[in-house]
Structures are given as C-alpha cells and as structure tokens.
Write a protein that holds these residues in place. Structure first.
Motif, PDB file in Angstrom:
ATOM      1  N   ASN A  71      -3.173  78.168  43.058  1.00 49.47           N
ATOM      2  CA  ASN A  71      -2.363  79.321  42.668  1.00 49.47           C
ATOM      3  C   ASN A  71      -0.915  79.192  43.133  1.00 49.47           C
ATOM      4  O   ASN A  71      -0.002  79.696  42.499  1.00 49.47           O
ATOM      5  CB  ASN A  71      -2.986  80.620  43.188  1.00 49.47           C
ATOM      6  N   GLY A 111      -1.275  80.011  33.362  1.00 50.02           N
ATOM      7  CA  GLY A 111      -0.120  79.716  34.211  1.00 50.02           C
ATOM      8  C   GLY A 111       1.193  79.647  33.447  1.00 50.02           C
ATOM      9  O   GLY A 111       2.270  79.741  34.034  1.00 50.02           O
ATOM     10  N   THR A 134       1.107  86.902  40.578  1.00 48.74           N
ATOM     11  CA  THR A 134       1.913  86.194  39.576  1.00 48.74           C
ATOM     12  C   THR A 134       3.038  87.092  39.078  1.00 48.74           C
ATOM     13  O   THR A 134       4.146  86.622  38.822  1.00 48.74           O
ATOM     14  CB  THR A 134       1.041  85.734  38.396  1.00 48.74           C
ATOM     15  N   TYR A 153       0.791  82.310  49.162  1.00 53.80           N
ATOM     16  CA  TYR A 153       1.373  81.555  48.041  1.00 53.80           C
ATOM     17  C   TYR A 153       2.753  82.087  47.722  1.00 53.80           C
ATOM     18  O   TYR A 153       3.696  81.354  47.453  1.00 53.80           O
ATOM     19  CB  TYR A 153       0.523  81.700  46.771  1.00 53.80           C
ATOM     20  N   ASP A 195      -5.754  74.820  49.780  1.00 54.83           N
ATOM     21  CA  ASP A 195      -6.317  75.906  48.968  1.00 54.83           C
ATOM     22  C   ASP A 195      -7.315  76.731  49.776  1.00 54.83           C
ATOM     23  O   ASP A 195      -8.379  76.254  50.138  1.00 54.83           O
ATOM     24  CB  ASP A 195      -6.998  75.300  47.735  1.00 54.83           C
ATOM     25  N   ASP A 208     -11.044  86.142  44.915  1.00 55.60           N
ATOM     26  CA  ASP A 208     -11.573  84.838  44.499  1.00 55.60           C
ATOM     27  C   ASP A 208     -12.725  84.355  45.369  1.00 55.60           C
ATOM     28  O   ASP A 208     -13.443  83.439  44.980  1.00 55.60           O
ATOM     29  CB  ASP A 208     -10.445  83.782  44.538  1.00 55.60           C
TER      30      ASP A 208
END
Length: 435
Positions: free
Chosen positions: A24, A99, A172, A198, A239, A320
């Motif tokens: 991500n 993405g 995002t 992130y 990750d 997640d």
C-alpha cells in the motif's frame, strides 16, 4: 486454466521469513515520482502484480523507469505524454488497477489536468472514491464525467490551498489530496487525515523532495504549497499485513518462526492484538520470534465478557488483518467476536472455513463469532476459491493447518498482494505446489 495451490497441511513449519516491502505504501510513493522531473530512487519495492502494473503504467506515460536490482527502481518523469490519458490502452490498464487513482493527485498538481477511467479492483464492498474527488474539488479542480468514453476529465489549472475536512479518513484519499496540495498555491489544511505509517512515509518522502508538510503522524496535516519538487531516495517499510499474516501462520500451524526486519515501532497495535489471542511473541533486535506453541488462549475483557476485535482507522487495528485474526481464532481456546466495520463483504469467505470444520457464527455481513477449537479438532482440507487478497491468505493459513489436501483456486488474487508466497513458504517447510 487459472493457477491454483495444492497444499498438504498439518505440518509444523520452521525457519526465518523476511516480509516484502509494503504494497500500500508502494502504490502511493511510486505515484509521487510524477511530481518532479528529477530522478527518484525507490527501494524495497515488492514484486507483485498491482505494483508492477503501476510501474508499467508510468513507463507507458513516458516516465523513464530503470530497474537497478530486484527491488530497487529509479524513475525520471521528465516528459509525460498527456495524450496517453485519453487512450484505450490507459483505459484498459488504468481501469483494471485500483492504484491508478493515485496518479491523479500528482498529475493535477504538476500539469493542471488529468483524465481518469472509472476504476476497478478488489470486490470487498463499495470502495468509494468520493473522498479523492471531493478533496480535489475543494482545491479548485473541476470534474466532468463523460459517460460515452467512461472517463473523468479534470481541470486543475488553478489549484489553491484551502481547509479540507475529509468525509472519511481514507488512506489513498488523503495521499492523493496531499500530493495535489504540495504544489498548490497557498496553505492547505487537511483534517481527519489518515495517519497510517504508509502515509507518514509518503509525507516524509515529499518533505525530502522539498514539500512543506507539518503534522505528519497526526490527523491534522498542514501543507504550504511550493513551486517545485526535486528528486530523492526512499525505502519502503516492510509490509505490516504480511508480518501479521506470518504471526497468524506460526500460531495456527504450531510453528517456530522468526520474522526478520519488521520495523517494530511502525506496527502499532498489531502485535498486541495477536497477543490478545494468546499468541506468544518476542522482539529480538528488530525481528519477531514466535515460539512453537500447542495452545493459545483468547483473553476475555476484564469483566469476563467475550473479546471483540474490530478494525478502526490508524492507530486502530487495520481491516486488512481481520480476516487473518478470524482464521487464527479457529484453533484458539475461547471465543472472539470479529467486527469488520469498514467493508461489508469481507467476511463472506467464512463459508469455506465452515466446510473445513471451523465453528463460526456469521452474525451479519459485518460480524462473525469464532468459537475456538483449541486444537482438539483439526480442520480438514477442501477445494476452495479465493475471493480477495486477504481472505486468500487466510484460507492459505487454514489449509496449511488442516489435515489432508486443500486446493485453492483463483490464486491471482493472493498474488496481487504477496510476492512469491509459495516459494517463501516452502523455505519454511510447507508442502505447497502450484498447478
């Protein structure tokens, strides 16, 4: 014929495994190279479909991409072909990759316009893109949807800093608005910003490129627009979803596993949530060591009521990993309520776990109660299909702990998020074959 994994489960694993770079984070920081014409070097990039597709897309747009070694690339976005954004090639590539929405913010900021096809991707409920678009509109962008070719055309020739209260703390969405704001005129304040590691990584990278961002790590970001950004070097975090998956895998298969170089301080409450399930783990340097344990017992709340594990925006528990927690709870002692607040169809894979012998009550599309088997009964291997990335790995963990043979179809979904997962698990002693 699509690929499948055949797994002979029920064996303990042993050894070391290194998590890949964060998927991500990769999608955000790779998009950020479009903000400058100078060279940007990014290392620890995972070799997975979603990331490779984005890199390929940048190449098609005219970015000079060089692969330095297996996980390091340089990007130079000097000459971008603006016509590419109205091409069928962009529509088919951009439309199939969630993405691809991430390139819009940087393109608007640097060129004042962009076109974007309506996006696709994971089927885990409605993932709205309104947060992105509303943010761009507040900065002064104008959107026109063209139903004939299925593109949004965006005019952003005059982006102005402003106060933005995001309607949801979308990672995002925040990243995209931040990338648009760094080159806008004046000061932008983003409240209810996502603050995932992130996003902190993206902001730190942009700061090294010359952006002026304060409040990194909080939900209130202040960005002073600058004229231009320069090149930089950036290394992705490991990750955290993989790290959580491997903790769960170790517990469920009764294995002794060391997870290398985890950047522990960036994991937030992830280790604690697995400890609540009774899983022993210890930090050795920056590695997580999980001893082989036959039993793990789910804690209750202090008043004795059943443990609930729910997702929440960072620093809460990431959605997640809920599928992983759900699977790992199957062989725990005790019960737990899993509450998936953010996405409405992520729990539907429990029917496969029920076929394997798990004791789970699906209360509604958002909640499932797991009644732990305490390793008294082993799961049995079955044939199944992976619905999305995270459920796929959860099913893989279940299959590795089950007796007999399992076949998992549609493993493309798993491989969108986990690089060379079969070879890496084989190195730990897993009996897994790709067919």
């Amino acid at each position: 014929m699509t690929n499948a994994f055949v797994i002979n489960g029920g064996k303990p694993l042993k050894g070391e495994i290194t998590p890949q770079g964060a998927k991500n984070e990769a999608l955000q920081v790779i998009s950020a190279v479009l903000l400058t014409e100078e060279k940007v070097t990014i290392s620890n990039i995972p070799d997975i479909k979603d990331v490779n597709k984005l890199i390929e897309l940048l190449g098609d747009m005219g970015v000079i991409v060089e692969r330095v070694n297996e996980h390091t690339y340089t990007f130079e976005a000097k000459d971008i072909n603006q016509d590419f954004f109205l091409s069928e090639a962009f529509k088919s590539k951009g439309g199939g990759l969630r993405g691809s929405i991430m390139i819009v913010g940087p393109l608007l900021a640097r060129f004042g316009k962009a076109s974007i096809p309506k996006p696709g991707g994971d089927k885990i409920g409605r993932r709205r893109l309104d947060t992105h678009f509303l943010g761009f509109e507040k900065l002064g962008a104008q959107f026109n949807y063209n139903p004939e070719n299925g593109f949004f055309n965006v005019d952003a020739s005059n982006l102005q800093g402003t106060y933005i209260l995001l309607d949801e703390a979308s990672v995002t969405g925040t990243a995209n608005v931040v990338m648009a704001a760094v080159l806008a005129k004046g000061t932008t304040t983003i409240y209810n910003a996502a603050c995932e590691p992130y996003l902190q990584q993206l902001c730190k990278m942009l700061s090294r490129m010359g952006a002026k961002i304060s409040g990194i790590g909080s939900n209130l970001l202040t960005i002073e627009g600058v004229e231009r950004l320069g090149g930089t070097e950036h290394r992705l975090l490991p990750d955290m979803i993989e790290i959580g998956s491997f903790i769960g895998l170790a517990a469920m298969t009764g294995s002794e596993i060391t997870i290398k170089d985890v950047q522990y301080k960036e994991l937030g409450m992830i280790p604690d949530v697995f400890k609540r399930l009774g899983i022993k783990l210890e930090l050795r340097g920056d590695d997580i060591f999980i001893p082989a344990q036959e039993h793990y017992e789910i804690e209750t709340f202090i008043d004795g009521s059943i443990m609930t594990i729910a997702d929440a925006p960072w620093p809460g528990f990431t959605p997640d990993l809920l599928s992983i927690v759900l699977v790992v709870a199957i062989q725990a002692k005790g019960s737990v309520l899993i509450h998936q607040k953010m996405f409405e169809s992520r729990l539907f894979f429990v029917d496969k776990l029920l076929d394997m012998g798990a004791q789970i009550i699906l209360c509604d599309p958002h909640r499932a109660t797991v009644i732990g088997l305490d390793n008294q009964v082993k799961l049995r291997g079955i044939s199944m299909t992976s619905p999305d990335i995270r459920a796929g790995v959860s099913l893989l963990i279940a299959a590795l702990s089950a007796q007999g043979q399992s076949t998992i179809y549609n493993i493309e979904q798993i491989e969108r998020g986990y690089q060379h997962i079969d070879t890496r698990l084989k190195a730990l002693g897993a009996d897994i074959t790709r067919i």
